[in-house]
Design an enzyme around this catalytic site. Structure first.
Site, PDB file in Angstrom:
ATOM      1  N   ASN A   9      31.257 120.771  34.142  1.00 29.93           N
ATOM      2  CA  ASN A   9      32.570 120.801  33.493  1.00 29.93           C
ATOM      3  C   ASN A   9      32.563 119.650  32.491  1.00 29.93           C
ATOM      4  OD1 ASN A   9      35.235 120.706  32.784  1.00 29.93           O
ATOM      5  ND2 ASN A   9      36.036 120.517  34.875  1.00 29.93           N
ATOM      6  N   ARG A  93      32.263 125.500  33.107  1.00 34.61           N
ATOM      7  CA  ARG A  93      33.677 125.733  32.825  1.00 34.61           C
ATOM      8  C   ARG A  93      33.833 125.764  31.307  1.00 34.61           C
ATOM      9  NH1 ARG A  93      38.807 122.087  34.628  1.00 34.61           N
ATOM     10  NH2 ARG A  93      40.360 123.585  33.983  1.00 34.61           N
ATOM     11  N   HIS A 181      43.913 127.115  33.068  1.00 37.55           N
ATOM     12  CA  HIS A 181      43.790 126.779  34.499  1.00 37.55           C
ATOM     13  C   HIS A 181      43.509 128.027  35.335  1.00 37.55           C
ATOM     14  CE1 HIS A 181      46.379 122.980  33.716  1.00 37.55           C
ATOM     15  NE2 HIS A 181      45.113 122.621  33.822  1.00 37.55           N
ATOM     16  N   ARG A 241      50.392 115.256  27.103  1.00 37.54           N
ATOM     17  CA  ARG A 241      50.787 116.383  26.230  1.00 37.54           C
ATOM     18  C   ARG A 241      52.274 116.674  26.406  1.00 37.54           C
ATOM     19  NH1 ARG A 241      46.213 120.405  28.416  1.00 37.54           N
ATOM     20  NH2 ARG A 241      45.259 118.602  29.400  1.00 37.54           N
ATOM     21  N   GLU A 379      38.088 124.359  41.621  1.00 38.02           N
ATOM     22  CA  GLU A 379      37.596 125.116  40.460  1.00 38.02           C
ATOM     23  C   GLU A 379      36.070 125.197  40.460  1.00 38.02           C
ATOM     24  OE1 GLU A 379      40.168 122.351  38.626  1.00 38.02           O
ATOM     25  OE2 GLU A 379      40.840 123.807  37.132  1.00 38.02           O
TER      26      GLU A 379
END
Ligand code: ADP
Length: 400
Positions: A9, A93, A181, A241, A379
């Site tokens: 990732n 990913r 996600h 963000r 994940e």
């Protein structure tokens, strides 16, 4: 010799990796770790499944090792660790699969070129996700590499959930709501039946609350709506963000404050959210420990916006049977979960004030109409499973 699958990732200045052994019993974590500060002060750390350090190295301040140098170190580490294993594939990913990729795919030069088309859709993530794939394709073209997308889980959403109210010509350029996600949501949706079979078969809202935060409405195991849209800047406020923003604000920033696209990008991705509102930190732990009014204002706004989005996703689902908290904040902040659940009382969530699941478990009362859960996401395991599946299908085809 046992098979092993590596998961990567990669971000702008760091990457995380995991190594899984594959056997008839399933995938078992062998090692996980990360390389950080790749262009400023590189550090590499690898641990085993019990958290014991296997390898640690620092290159010192001011050293620029880059992704390629860190990948070299990782390959060396894996060779040493893999003495008893055979590396059969690497799962990556990849944030954006665009409108085209609705499932994981083995990457060759032409797929890589197709994925590069989506760099403008995720300029802060996609180039870094693709860099190690390109590097490994050059070094070891025979090693299968599987791209797993954060957008793929959402590609089956109804068209109305994916559309912006923009002219057709712009929509046709791929300016739609993708959602992100997805690997986390897919993992949580996959394990939810073990906790709550009734909820999992029904209508669920999963709250992935981490540095990046989003929420997803899932019906019968499938994504039907999500808070993130064209980019991962939409929806909830996050660590840095801003989340949903009136597009008129962007015009104001350009016309009245003279900001250009790069300055606005920095503002909405790096200077807003919990950090911008609090003026203190993007880190929820720091904010929860602070008595400054800015910290309180940031947490209040975050929780308020979670509540609003919960109402919106409940409407998209036409009701809710279960809500699930996951990711760094969702898994660890009891006080935040309690406030979100209390605010959702109108929806039928009845918090069990005594519930304190260490790890995973139920946080609503047995009588609660909507059940509420904490489930840690994984994940990396999801990527390893996808990688194994794509490889299995491939060898099946080769033999069949
Ligand atoms: P990423 O999106 O980078 O994967 P994570 O899922 O790791 O992020 O979440 C990081 C966030 O989780 C940070 O805001 C951090 O403060 C928060 N967090 C981690 N542990 C706790 C805790 N015990 N209490 C409150 N917040 C926590």
């Amino acid at each position: 010799m046992a098979d092993a699958i590596a998961v990567l990732n990669a971000g702008s200045s760091s990457f995380k990796f995991s190594l899984f052994a594959d056997s008839a019993q399933g995938l078992a974590l062998v090692s996980r770790g990360q390389a950080e500060g790749l262009y400023t002060s590189p550090r590499f750390l690898a641990k085993d499944d019990a958290g014991v350090t296997l390898d640690e190295k620092s290159w010192g301040d001011g050293v620029s090792l880059g992704h390629a140098g860190a990948l070299d170190h990782l390959v060396g580490f894996l060779r040493q660790r893999l003495a008893k294993h055979r590396l059969v594939g690497v799962g990556h990913r990849v944030v954006h699969g665009g409108p085209e990729f609705a499932r994981p795919v083995r990457v060759d030069a032409s797929i890589l070129a197709a994925l590069e088309k989506y760099v403008p859709l995720a300029p802060l993530h996609q180039p870094h996700n693709l860099a190690p794939i390109r590097e490994l394709l050059e070094r070891s073209p025979q090693l299968p590499q599987i791209a797993c997308f954060d957008t793929a889980f959402h590609r089956g959403q109804p068209p109305v959930a994916q559309a912006f109210a923009l002219p057709k010509a712009i929509t046709e350029r791929g300016v739609i709501r993708y959602g992100f996600h997805g690997l986390s949501y897919e993992y949580v949706a996959g394990v939810l039946p073990e906790y709550d079979p009734r909820g999992a078969a029904g209508k669920v809202v999963v709250l992935h609350l981490g540095n990046g935060s989003s929420m997803c409405a899932i019906a019968g195991g499938r994504s039907v709506a999500s808070t993130m849209g064209f980019t991962a800047a939409d929806g909830l406020p996050m660590g840095t963000r801003c989340g949903s923003l009136d597009p008129g604000v962007v015009l104001y920033l350009m016309d009245e404050l003279g900001m250009d696209a790069r300055a606005i990008e920095k503002l909405i991705y790096q200077q807003s959210g919990l950090l911008g509102v609090s003026g203190i930190s993007s880190d929820m732990r720091t904010l929860e420990a602070s008595s400054e009014p800015g910290a309180k204002a940031a947490i209040d706004l975050y929780i308020y916006r979670i509540g609003r989005e919960l109402g919106s996703l409940a409407a998209a689902l036409g009701g809710v049977d279960a809500i699930v908290f996951t990711a760094g904040i969702g898994e660890n902040s009891r006080s935040l979960r309690e406030r979100v659940c209390r605010d959702a009382h109108w929806l039928g969530v009845e918090l069990d004030a005594n519930a304190d699941p260490r790890g995973a478990g139920r946080i609503s009362t047995a009588a609660s109409r909507v059940s509420a859960w904490v489930i840690p996401t994984n994940e990396e395991l999801m990527i390893a499973r996808h990688t194994r599946k794509v490889l299995g299908m491939q060898s099946h085809q080769e033999h069949g």
